[in-house]
Design a protein around this motif. Structure first.
Motif, PDB file in Angstrom:
ATOM      1  N   LYS A  14       2.282   1.918   4.431  1.00  0.00           N
ATOM      2  CA  LYS A  14       1.419   1.902   5.605  1.00  0.00           C
ATOM      3  C   LYS A  14       0.161   1.130   5.234  1.00  0.00           C
ATOM      4  O   LYS A  14      -0.029   0.772   4.071  1.00  0.00           O
ATOM      5  N   THR A  15      -0.703   0.889   6.184  1.00  0.00           N
ATOM      6  CA  THR A  15      -1.914   0.120   5.912  1.00  0.00           C
ATOM      7  C   THR A  15      -2.757   0.749   4.816  1.00  0.00           C
ATOM      8  O   THR A  15      -3.216   0.071   3.905  1.00  0.00           O
ATOM      9  N   PHE A  16      -2.954   2.056   4.862  1.00  0.00           N
ATOM     10  CA  PHE A  16      -3.861   2.717   3.935  1.00  0.00           C
ATOM     11  C   PHE A  16      -3.169   3.576   2.876  1.00  0.00           C
ATOM     12  O   PHE A  16      -3.834   4.317   2.151  1.00  0.00           O
ATOM     13  N   SER A  17      -1.831   3.487   2.773  1.00  0.00           N
ATOM     14  CA  SER A  17      -1.133   4.288   1.766  1.00  0.00           C
ATOM     15  C   SER A  17       0.270   3.748   1.519  1.00  0.00           C
ATOM     16  O   SER A  17       0.807   2.949   2.295  1.00  0.00           O
ATOM     17  N   ARG A  18       0.831   4.243   0.429  1.00  0.00           N
ATOM     18  CA  ARG A  18       2.222   3.943   0.093  1.00  0.00           C
ATOM     19  C   ARG A  18       2.805   5.196  -0.532  1.00  0.00           C
ATOM     20  O   ARG A  18       2.189   5.815  -1.395  1.00  0.00           O
ATOM     21  N   THR A  19       3.993   5.595  -0.071  1.00  0.00           N
ATOM     22  CA  THR A  19       4.668   6.768  -0.606  1.00  0.00           C
ATOM     23  C   THR A  19       6.036   6.354  -1.120  1.00  0.00           C
ATOM     24  O   THR A  19       6.811   5.739  -0.400  1.00  0.00           O
ATOM     25  N   THR A  20       6.302   6.692  -2.380  1.00  0.00           N
ATOM     26  CA  THR A  20       7.606   6.431  -2.980  1.00  0.00           C
ATOM     27  C   THR A  20       8.217   7.777  -3.343  1.00  0.00           C
ATOM     28  O   THR A  20       7.512   8.686  -3.779  1.00  0.00           O
ATOM     29  N   ARG A 116       2.209   9.648  -3.419  1.00  0.00           N
ATOM     30  CA  ARG A 116       1.454   8.958  -2.370  1.00  0.00           C
ATOM     31  C   ARG A 116       0.197   8.411  -3.010  1.00  0.00           C
ATOM     32  O   ARG A 116      -0.543   9.132  -3.679  1.00  0.00           O
ATOM     33  N   ILE A 117      -0.014   7.120  -2.836  1.00  0.00           N
ATOM     34  CA  ILE A 117      -1.253   6.493  -3.287  1.00  0.00           C
ATOM     35  C   ILE A 117      -1.912   5.870  -2.070  1.00  0.00           C
ATOM     36  O   ILE A 117      -1.235   5.422  -1.151  1.00  0.00           O
ATOM     37  N   GLY A 118      -3.229   5.879  -2.069  1.00  0.00           N
ATOM     38  CA  GLY A 118      -3.906   5.265  -0.937  1.00  0.00           C
ATOM     39  C   GLY A 118      -5.318   5.753  -0.762  1.00  0.00           C
ATOM     40  O   GLY A 118      -5.870   6.448  -1.606  1.00  0.00           O
ATOM     41  N   GLY A 119      -5.885   5.365   0.360  1.00  0.00           N
ATOM     42  CA  GLY A 119      -7.257   5.701   0.699  1.00  0.00           C
ATOM     43  C   GLY A 119      -7.873   4.553   1.470  1.00  0.00           C
ATOM     44  O   GLY A 119      -7.222   3.540   1.750  1.00  0.00           O
ATOM     45  N   PRO A 120      -9.152   4.680   1.821  1.00  0.00           N
ATOM     46  CA  PRO A 120      -9.812   3.669   2.656  1.00  0.00           C
ATOM     47  C   PRO A 120      -9.820   2.255   2.059  1.00  0.00           C
ATOM     48  O   PRO A 120      -9.761   1.285   2.799  1.00  0.00           O
ATOM     49  N   PRO A 123      -5.995  -1.106   1.057  1.00  0.00           N
ATOM     50  CA  PRO A 123      -5.556  -2.463   1.401  1.00  0.00           C
ATOM     51  C   PRO A 123      -6.131  -3.551   0.479  1.00  0.00           C
ATOM     52  O   PRO A 123      -5.516  -4.607   0.317  1.00  0.00           O
ATOM     53  N   LEU A 124      -7.260  -3.278  -0.146  1.00  0.00           N
ATOM     54  CA  LEU A 124      -7.890  -4.283  -1.010  1.00  0.00           C
ATOM     55  C   LEU A 124      -7.136  -4.493  -2.317  1.00  0.00           C
ATOM     56  O   LEU A 124      -7.205  -5.576  -2.902  1.00  0.00           O
ATOM     57  N   PHE A 125      -6.418  -3.470  -2.795  1.00  0.00           N
ATOM     58  CA  PHE A 125      -5.727  -3.615  -4.073  1.00  0.00           C
ATOM     59  C   PHE A 125      -4.225  -3.323  -4.000  1.00  0.00           C
ATOM     60  O   PHE A 125      -3.526  -3.417  -5.016  1.00  0.00           O
ATOM     61  N   ALA A 126      -3.711  -3.031  -2.828  1.00  0.00           N
ATOM     62  CA  ALA A 126      -2.301  -2.661  -2.681  1.00  0.00           C
ATOM     63  C   ALA A 126      -1.353  -3.717  -3.245  1.00  0.00           C
ATOM     64  O   ALA A 126      -0.348  -3.386  -3.876  1.00  0.00           O
ATOM     65  N   SER A 127      -1.667  -4.978  -3.058  1.00  0.00           N
ATOM     66  CA  SER A 127      -0.764  -6.039  -3.513  1.00  0.00           C
ATOM     67  C   SER A 127      -0.710  -6.136  -5.037  1.00  0.00           C
ATOM     68  O   SER A 127       0.206  -6.736  -5.593  1.00  0.00           O
ATOM     69  N   LYS A 128      -1.667  -5.549  -5.726  1.00  0.00           N
ATOM     70  CA  LYS A 128      -1.703  -5.596  -7.194  1.00  0.00           C
ATOM     71  C   LYS A 128      -0.918  -4.454  -7.846  1.00  0.00           C
ATOM     72  O   LYS A 128      -0.697  -4.453  -9.051  1.00  0.00           O
ATOM     73  N   ILE A 129      -0.494  -3.471  -7.056  1.00  0.00           N
ATOM     74  CA  ILE A 129       0.233  -2.320  -7.588  1.00  0.00           C
ATOM     75  C   ILE A 129       1.734  -2.629  -7.541  1.00  0.00           C
ATOM     76  O   ILE A 129       2.272  -2.928  -6.487  1.00  0.00           O
TER      77      ILE A 129
END
Length: 151
Positions: A14-20, A116-120, A123-129
């Motif tokens: 999602k925009t502000f989180s990712r759950t695996t 679940r990782i995420g927070g406000p 989106p600024l660092f999601a592509s680096k994970i």
């Protein structure tokens, strides 16, 4: 989103989180699986996704984990939930990993793991994970092997 117990990991972004998440059935009791999951010193021996894990896995403790996904970084994680043979959770400000164990009618254990990782600012660092899917699948395979050998 409930994972299928076939050992295949899935991710919901999602925009502000990712759950695996991943799930598998283990031919051992929840108590046996719990023992493997909570013996920190043994992680590098049985878990090929972990370089090191220092500290004790107990209520309120902090562990230091180095993962093969980012071997140059040590994650300081607080044990947030600790329900013997049922539920374990640890994490930091950006994410929480939850392990759940449930006994099946056949005396096996249904193991589920989700993070679940995420927070406000996610989106600024999601592509680096990196993706966690392959690591989650390997974790499940390794845990299954370790718990089934131990019991």
């Amino acid at each position: 989103m409930t994972p299928s117990p076939d050992g295949t990991a899935t991710t919901l972004s999602k925009t502000f989180s990712r759950t695996t998440q991943v799930a598998t059935t283990i031919n051992a009791s929840p108590a046996s699986v719990w023992h493997v999951l909570t013996t920190a010193a043994d992680y590098p021996r049985w878990n090929s996704t972990v370089v090191s894990l220092d500290g004790e896995i107990k209520p309120g403790s902090t562990i230091r984990l180095v993962s093969t996904l980012d071997p140059g970084r040590t994650f300081k994680l607080k044990v947030k939930e600790f329900e013997p043979s049922r539920r374990l959770a640890w994490g930091d400000a950006l994410g929480t990993r939850v392990y759940t164990l449930a006994e099946t009618n056949g005396g096996q254990t249904l193991f589920e793991m989700n993070e679940r990782i995420g927070g406000p600012v996610f989106p600024l660092f999601a592509s680096k994970i990196p993706s966690f899917e392959a690591s989650f699948e390997q974790f499940a395979v390794d845990l299954k092997a370790a718990a089934e050998t131990a019991s």
